[in-house]
Design a protein around this motif. Structure first.
Motif, PDB file in Angstrom:
ATOM      1  N   PRO A   7      37.982  43.344  57.756  1.00 30.33           N
ATOM      2  CA  PRO A   7      38.114  44.793  57.568  1.00 30.33           C
ATOM      3  C   PRO A   7      38.981  45.174  56.381  1.00 30.33           C
ATOM      4  N   ASN A   8      40.108  44.487  56.186  1.00 27.06           N
ATOM      5  CA  ASN A   8      41.017  44.882  55.116  1.00 27.06           C
ATOM      6  C   ASN A   8      40.434  44.637  53.735  1.00 27.06           C
ATOM      7  N   LEU A   9      39.626  43.590  53.598  1.00 29.26           N
ATOM      8  CA  LEU A   9      39.036  43.286  52.301  1.00 29.26           C
ATOM      9  C   LEU A   9      37.644  43.855  52.147  1.00 29.26           C
ATOM     10  N   PHE A  10      37.026  44.256  53.262  1.00 32.43           N
ATOM     11  CA  PHE A  10      35.670  44.770  53.168  1.00 32.43           C
ATOM     12  C   PHE A  10      35.620  45.982  52.246  1.00 32.43           C
ATOM     13  N   GLN A  11      36.689  46.772  52.270  1.00 32.70           N
ATOM     14  CA  GLN A  11      36.721  47.968  51.429  1.00 32.70           C
ATOM     15  C   GLN A  11      36.799  47.617  49.944  1.00 32.70           C
ATOM     16  N   VAL A  12      37.200  46.388  49.620  1.00 27.26           N
ATOM     17  CA  VAL A  12      37.236  45.979  48.214  1.00 27.26           C
ATOM     18  C   VAL A  12      35.844  46.070  47.607  1.00 27.26           C
ATOM     19  N   TYR A  13      34.832  45.731  48.415  1.00 22.43           N
ATOM     20  CA  TYR A  13      33.461  45.713  47.924  1.00 22.43           C
ATOM     21  C   TYR A  13      32.736  47.040  48.149  1.00 22.43           C
ATOM     22  N   ASP A  14      33.428  48.010  48.738  1.00 22.78           N
ATOM     23  CA  ASP A  14      32.813  49.315  48.987  1.00 22.78           C
ATOM     24  C   ASP A  14      32.489  49.994  47.659  1.00 22.78           C
ATOM     25  N   SER A  15      31.264  50.455  47.522  1.00 22.86           N
ATOM     26  CA  SER A  15      30.850  51.106  46.264  1.00 22.86           C
ATOM     27  C   SER A  15      31.645  52.366  45.988  1.00 22.86           C
ATOM     28  N   ASN A  16      32.249  52.943  47.022  1.00 23.62           N
ATOM     29  CA  ASN A  16      33.043  54.163  46.863  1.00 23.62           C
ATOM     30  C   ASN A  16      34.533  53.882  46.688  1.00 23.62           C
ATOM     31  N   CYS A  17      34.889  52.618  46.597  1.00 25.18           N
ATOM     32  CA  CYS A  17      36.303  52.261  46.458  1.00 25.18           C
ATOM     33  C   CYS A  17      36.859  52.802  45.137  1.00 25.18           C
ATOM     34  N   CYS A  18      38.005  53.455  45.216  1.00 21.93           N
ATOM     35  CA  CYS A  18      38.633  53.998  44.012  1.00 21.93           C
ATOM     36  C   CYS A  18      40.082  53.544  43.876  1.00 21.93           C
ATOM     37  N   ASP A  19      40.480  52.626  44.722  1.00 17.02           N
ATOM     38  CA  ASP A  19      41.839  52.084  44.665  1.00 17.02           C
ATOM     39  C   ASP A  19      41.920  51.082  43.513  1.00 17.02           C
ATOM     40  N   SER A  20      42.752  51.351  42.535  1.00 14.27           N
ATOM     41  CA  SER A  20      42.811  50.502  41.342  1.00 14.27           C
ATOM     42  C   SER A  20      43.246  49.072  41.675  1.00 14.27           C
ATOM     43  N   ILE A  21      44.121  48.924  42.678  1.00  9.11           N
ATOM     44  CA  ILE A  21      44.576  47.593  43.081  1.00  9.11           C
ATOM     45  C   ILE A  21      43.412  46.788  43.645  1.00  9.11           C
ATOM     46  N   LEU A  22      42.625  47.404  44.504  1.00  7.32           N
ATOM     47  CA  LEU A  22      41.493  46.705  45.114  1.00  7.32           C
ATOM     48  C   LEU A  22      40.378  46.479  44.104  1.00  7.32           C
ATOM     49  N   LEU A  23      40.183  47.413  43.200  1.00  2.57           N
ATOM     50  CA  LEU A  23      39.151  47.234  42.173  1.00  2.57           C
ATOM     51  C   LEU A  23      39.486  46.056  41.268  1.00  2.57           C
ATOM     52  N   GLU A  24      40.766  45.890  40.953  1.00  2.00           N
ATOM     53  CA  GLU A  24      41.158  44.744  40.140  1.00  2.00           C
ATOM     54  C   GLU A  24      40.994  43.441  40.913  1.00  2.00           C
ATOM     55  N   LEU A  25      41.242  43.506  42.220  1.00  2.08           N
ATOM     56  CA  LEU A  25      41.099  42.312  43.045  1.00  2.08           C
ATOM     57  C   LEU A  25      39.679  41.764  42.990  1.00  2.08           C
ATOM     58  N   ARG A  26      38.698  42.628  42.820  1.00  2.00           N
ATOM     59  CA  ARG A  26      37.303  42.185  42.726  1.00  2.00           C
ATOM     60  C   ARG A  26      37.109  41.115  41.656  1.00  2.00           C
ATOM     61  N   GLU A  27      37.875  41.223  40.586  1.00  2.00           N
ATOM     62  CA  GLU A  27      37.718  40.288  39.470  1.00  2.00           C
ATOM     63  C   GLU A  27      38.036  38.855  39.873  1.00  2.00           C
ATOM     64  N   TYR A  28      38.838  38.691  40.921  1.00  2.00           N
ATOM     65  CA  TYR A  28      39.301  37.355  41.300  1.00  2.00           C
ATOM     66  C   TYR A  28      38.597  36.820  42.546  1.00  2.00           C
ATOM     67  N   LEU A  29      37.634  37.574  43.045  1.00  2.00           N
ATOM     68  CA  LEU A  29      36.868  37.164  44.222  1.00  2.00           C
ATOM     69  C   LEU A  29      35.446  36.803  43.817  1.00  2.00           C
ATOM     70  N   PRO A  30      34.742  36.040  44.645  1.00  2.54           N
ATOM     71  CA  PRO A  30      33.309  35.849  44.392  1.00  2.54           C
ATOM     72  C   PRO A  30      32.588  37.199  44.474  1.00  2.54           C
ATOM     73  N   LYS A  31      31.502  37.329  43.750  1.00  2.91           N
ATOM     74  CA  LYS A  31      30.732  38.569  43.781  1.00  2.91           C
ATOM     75  C   LYS A  31      30.124  38.794  45.159  1.00  2.91           C
ATOM     76  N   TYR A  32      29.917  40.050  45.477  1.00  3.03           N
ATOM     77  CA  TYR A  32      29.466  40.451  46.808  1.00  3.03           C
ATOM     78  C   TYR A  32      27.979  40.815  46.772  1.00  3.03           C
ATOM     79  N   PHE A  33      27.215  40.286  47.744  1.00  7.91           N
ATOM     80  CA  PHE A  33      25.775  40.538  47.800  1.00  7.91           C
ATOM     81  C   PHE A  33      25.340  41.104  49.148  1.00  7.91           C
ATOM     82  N   GLY A  34      26.203  41.872  49.791  1.00  6.98           N
ATOM     83  CA  GLY A  34      25.827  42.511  51.041  1.00  6.98           C
ATOM     84  C   GLY A  34      26.270  41.706  52.253  1.00  6.98           C
TER      85      GLY A  34
END
Length: 339
Positions: A7-34
């Motif tokens: 749950p805490n990281l699921f929002q990282v991949y949310d298309s509506n995410c606008c949190d700059s911290i979580l958006l940057e975290l995406r760069e260091y995670l594997p890409k999300y495919f649903g």
């Protein structure tokens, strides 16, 4: 790669995410495919994540658990005791090698080490244990080490700047290209100029050698040898050889690769004669190119991604345990690089 939902990281991949911290975290995670649910357990939901190794020809892979604790704040006393006895070194150095697979160029095979190997490492041997991951059987891949350090430093910057999440029992996945394709000259791509004398700048078939400030090819009158001196223009050097040797002729070759910069700090050379041509010349060439300093080579093909998110919790403080582990891991890698 499939991981349990969080749950805490699921929002990282949310298309509506606008949190700059979580958006940057995406760069260091594997890409999300649903998401995906198995037919036998439709109520179970999994994240479908990128296979980080898919773009590599001979991927070398290492899983390193990061942090001083491999158990979360809600773990039972029994669980804590189990984890402490299983990973006694984590609290002291902040990371643990869970396993690795290393491609050896010499044998065209992989060496695999499991978690028992990582757990057997001590504070005194962990440096040698990790350096094994970056050794391809001929040389230490310092370019891959340097690139890995740079990527870990970016992840460390993120952790230093966030107080939203704390990670437990999470890992860094290291992947680099083991075949050295970007940094070696292979006989599958080149052959050698004819043994008989070739006019300077002219190859058999009428091909003209390209000259520039970084590369010059000189025909030697002795045994028809060709001497190539190369500085930073390595990519052009490769292209030159592909063009020059398209006729697939055989001869003796003296290949000298040296840094022509003014400080002239680094030099390396090797001589490949007819007896090498009758055997395996590729290892000789790879020895030269694998030892090139990172600033001379093309950028190493390396990935470092954060994985395993089953124990990530909200927080209002920095994740000091993870930060401690990252810093120590960087120190170990830097010591390997320097030595």
């Amino acid at each position: 790669m499939v991981s349990p939902p969080l749950p805490n990281l699921f929002q990282v991949y949310d298309s509506n995410c606008c949190d700059s911290i979580l958006l940057e975290l995406r760069e260091y995670l594997p890409k999300y495919f649903g998401v995906w649910s198995p037919p036998t357990a439709p109520n179970d939901m999994y994240l479908k994540l990128e296979d980080v190794t898919c773009k590599f020809n001979k991927p070398c892979i290492m899983d390193v658990k990061i942090g001083q604790k491999s158990y979360d704040p809600y773990a039972s006393a029994e669980k804590i005791q189990q984890q402490v006895s299983k990973y006694p070194l984590m609290e002291e150095i902040g990371f643990l090698v869970l396993g690795m697979r290393v491609y050896h160029v010499s044998s065209d095979s992989y060496e695999t080490q499991n978690q028992h190997y990582g757990r057997s490492l001590t504070k005194e041997t962990v440096k040698d244990g990790i350096s094994k991951f970056f050794h391809n059987g001929y040389c230490l891949r310092k370019d891959a080490i340097a690139a890995s350090i740079q990527k870990i430093e970016k992840i460390l910057e993120w952790f230093e700047g966030q107080k939203q999440l704390n990670f437990y029992a999470s890992s860094l996945l290291f992947v680099y290209e083991g075949s050295c394709q970007a940094t070696t000259v292979r006989l599958s791509d080149v052959t050698l100029a004819e043994k008989r004398g070739v006019p300077k700048g002219l190859l058999s078939g009428g091909d003209i050698l390209e000259y520039n400030n970084n590369i010059h090819v000189i025909n030697s009158t002795e045994n028809g040898k060709i001497e190539a001196s190369v500085s930073k223009g390595l990519s052009k050097f490769y292209a030159l050889h592909k063009k020059a040797y398209s006729k697939r002729h055989h001869s003796q070759l003296s290949l000298k690769v040296e840094n022509l910069e003014q400080d002239n700090v680094w030099k390396s050379s090797t001589c490949i004669t007819q007896e090498h041509l009758n055997g395996n010349v590729i290892p000789q060439l790879e020895k030269v190119f694998c030892h090139m300093p990172a600033e001379i080579k093309e950028s190493a093909n390396v990935e470092v991604r954060m994985i395993d998110f089953a124990h990530v919790f909200p927080s209002n403080t920095k994740d000091e345990g993870y930060i401690y582990g990252l810093k120590n891991l960087i120190t170990v890698l830097q010591n390997i690089l320097d030595n």
